[in-house]
Enzyme design. Sequence first.
Site, PDB file in Angstrom:
ATOM      1  N   ASP A  30       0.777  -1.253   0.000  1.00 40.26           N
ATOM      2  CA  ASP A  30       0.000   0.000   0.000  1.00 40.26           C
ATOM      3  C   ASP A  30       0.807   1.302   0.000  1.00 40.26           C
ATOM      4  O   ASP A  30       1.795   1.419   0.727  1.00 40.26           O
ATOM      5  CB  ASP A  30      -0.847   0.103   1.276  1.00 40.26           C
ATOM      6  N   GLU A 209     -10.368  -2.410   4.633  1.00 37.78           N
ATOM      7  CA  GLU A 209      -9.023  -1.876   4.848  1.00 37.78           C
ATOM      8  C   GLU A 209      -8.900  -0.500   4.184  1.00 37.78           C
ATOM      9  O   GLU A 209      -9.660  -0.176   3.274  1.00 37.78           O
ATOM     10  CB  GLU A 209      -7.969  -2.796   4.200  1.00 37.78           C
TER      11      GLU A 209
HETATM   12  C1  FRU Z   1      -3.854  -3.599   2.845  1.00 43.36           C
HETATM   13  C2  FRU Z   1      -3.202  -4.026   4.131  1.00 43.36           C
HETATM   14  C3  FRU Z   1      -3.522  -3.032   5.228  1.00 43.36           C
HETATM   15  C4  FRU Z   1      -2.395  -3.223   6.192  1.00 43.36           C
HETATM   16  C5  FRU Z   1      -1.239  -3.479   5.266  1.00 43.36           C
HETATM   17  C6  FRU Z   1      -0.203  -4.405   5.804  1.00 43.36           C
HETATM   18  O1  FRU Z   1      -3.230  -4.040   1.708  1.00 43.36           O
HETATM   19  O2  FRU Z   1      -3.609  -5.331   4.466  1.00 43.36           O
HETATM   20  O3  FRU Z   1      -4.788  -3.228   5.809  1.00 43.36           O
HETATM   21  O4  FRU Z   1      -2.191  -2.107   6.990  1.00 43.36           O
HETATM   22  O5  FRU Z   1      -1.781  -4.008   4.071  1.00 43.36           O
HETATM   23  O6  FRU Z   1       0.914  -4.428   4.984  1.00 43.36           O
END
Ligand code: FRU
Length: 500
Positions: A30, A209
């Site tokens: 992300d 998320e």
């Molecule tokens: C989304 C996610 C978020 C988390 C991160 C962990 O892709 O699962 O919810 O903070 O990636 O790398």
Amino acid sequence: MNQPEISYQYYTEKYRPQYHFTPEVNWMNDPNGMVFYEGEYHLFYQYHPNGTTWGPMHWGHAVSKDLVHWEHLPIGLEPDENGMIFSGSAVVDRNDTSGFFNGQSGLVAIFTHADTYPNSERPRQRQSIAYSHDQGRSWKKYEGNPVLSDEEITDFRDPKVFWHKETNRWIMVIAAGQSVRFYTSSNLIDWEFASEFGEEHGSHQGVWECPDLFELSIDGDHRKKKWVLFLSIGDDPSFEEGSRTQYFIGDFDGKTFTNLNSPDKTLWVDRGRDNYAGVSWSDLPVDDHRRIYLGWMSNWRYANVTPTKEWRSSMTIPRSLSLASTNVGLRLRQSPVKELESIRQESIILKKKVIKENENLLKELKSNTFEIIAEFEVGNIDEFGIKVCQSENEETTIGYNVETKKMFIDRKMSGDVNFHKSFAGKHEAELEPKGNKIKFHLFVDCSSVEVFGNDGELVMTDLIFPDSSSNKLTLYSIGGEVNLNSLEFYMLKSTWEYSR
Ligand code: FRU
């Protein structure tokens, strides 16, 4: 640990995007902490510095002055006694509400600390902050971390914070199980619960998320606005699409978000497979009325096994967002940021041509990194479009089916598709012709295709892994001729230069 390539080979590895953001080496997911401050766009990102698959998360860091050329900086945040550094955001604390900056302004990052409960395997996700006095070059974690926790919710993460001037408060929107929660604060340290939204609204085909909440103008009129809530949903094996991002349109009064649409309506940001966890930049200059975001150009379904070696994953191009009134209500529009025009090189312009079956107007061209803007007049035929990254054995088709009124990307023969059984496929979605016209604005960059249909009414983003020698293009039609009103082709320059 993989080491960066040396200068003359910099960013020339197999599949390496030339004008998209990728880390020099190792795993990225992300986008995080996106903020504009003192002339620089900051891009932090979920980063595993010791491997090319997901692992203990850090915040990688890069800055740009134009959203196109990026400078890699040392890691921004590292795991500590409170755990790994999951996704989150960053803001400019202009009036030193936090008291971290001696009356001056500075950057504050708000992120999720992820570990497990003591003597247990149960994941624990708590929100923490860090601040920077030197334009994000170094960060100090707040000694009172975490600043927000809730033992009842296991999936409690990805805080996105912004300043809400009407109520003179910071607002945090955060994923909490199958909903989002809103918290308010006057100082970024003490957070008060305001409300919850999401149960029974939109899609719940995966864990919620990476939310984001912002206001967008309607039909280009800055006096007419609505709030848009972006919300990514994780991969669930029962649904073929894998991870993807939905959005809601509504009102927000500083405490509560109200959905304009009926709860069972789901709106998708992108109808391809590879645009996830997108969030927007905070604190753009006041005279820049845009809301710009980018997403992680991958899908949790296969992100860990895509066939790149030195690094893994790329971001989408930065896109500007707006709302448009349509006959089915307000809808999101996306367009590539205009800054990307600065890397246009050679061009070819075609006007008023007829695309005949078995005749290719682009047969002289060869490229893996380009942009095309093409407008077609929809006639009485079956299908038309553009094939890219083409050779005898490989091709990716961006097309329009006249009868079903669907735009599609077909990557079944795009190159290496065998690394995961869900990868090969054809992705399609409805797009109504506008005044009998269909327009594709297309970006191809070695291992990706992004198509903006009819000025960003429908967007599709797909990864592809063709051989670099698959670099031909074909304009095609099936079942008759199609009129091409205009076509602009631009070769795009690499934005990566070794500079240390
Ligand atoms: C989304 C996610 C978020 C988390 C991160 C962990 O892709 O699962 O919810 O903070 O990636 O790398």
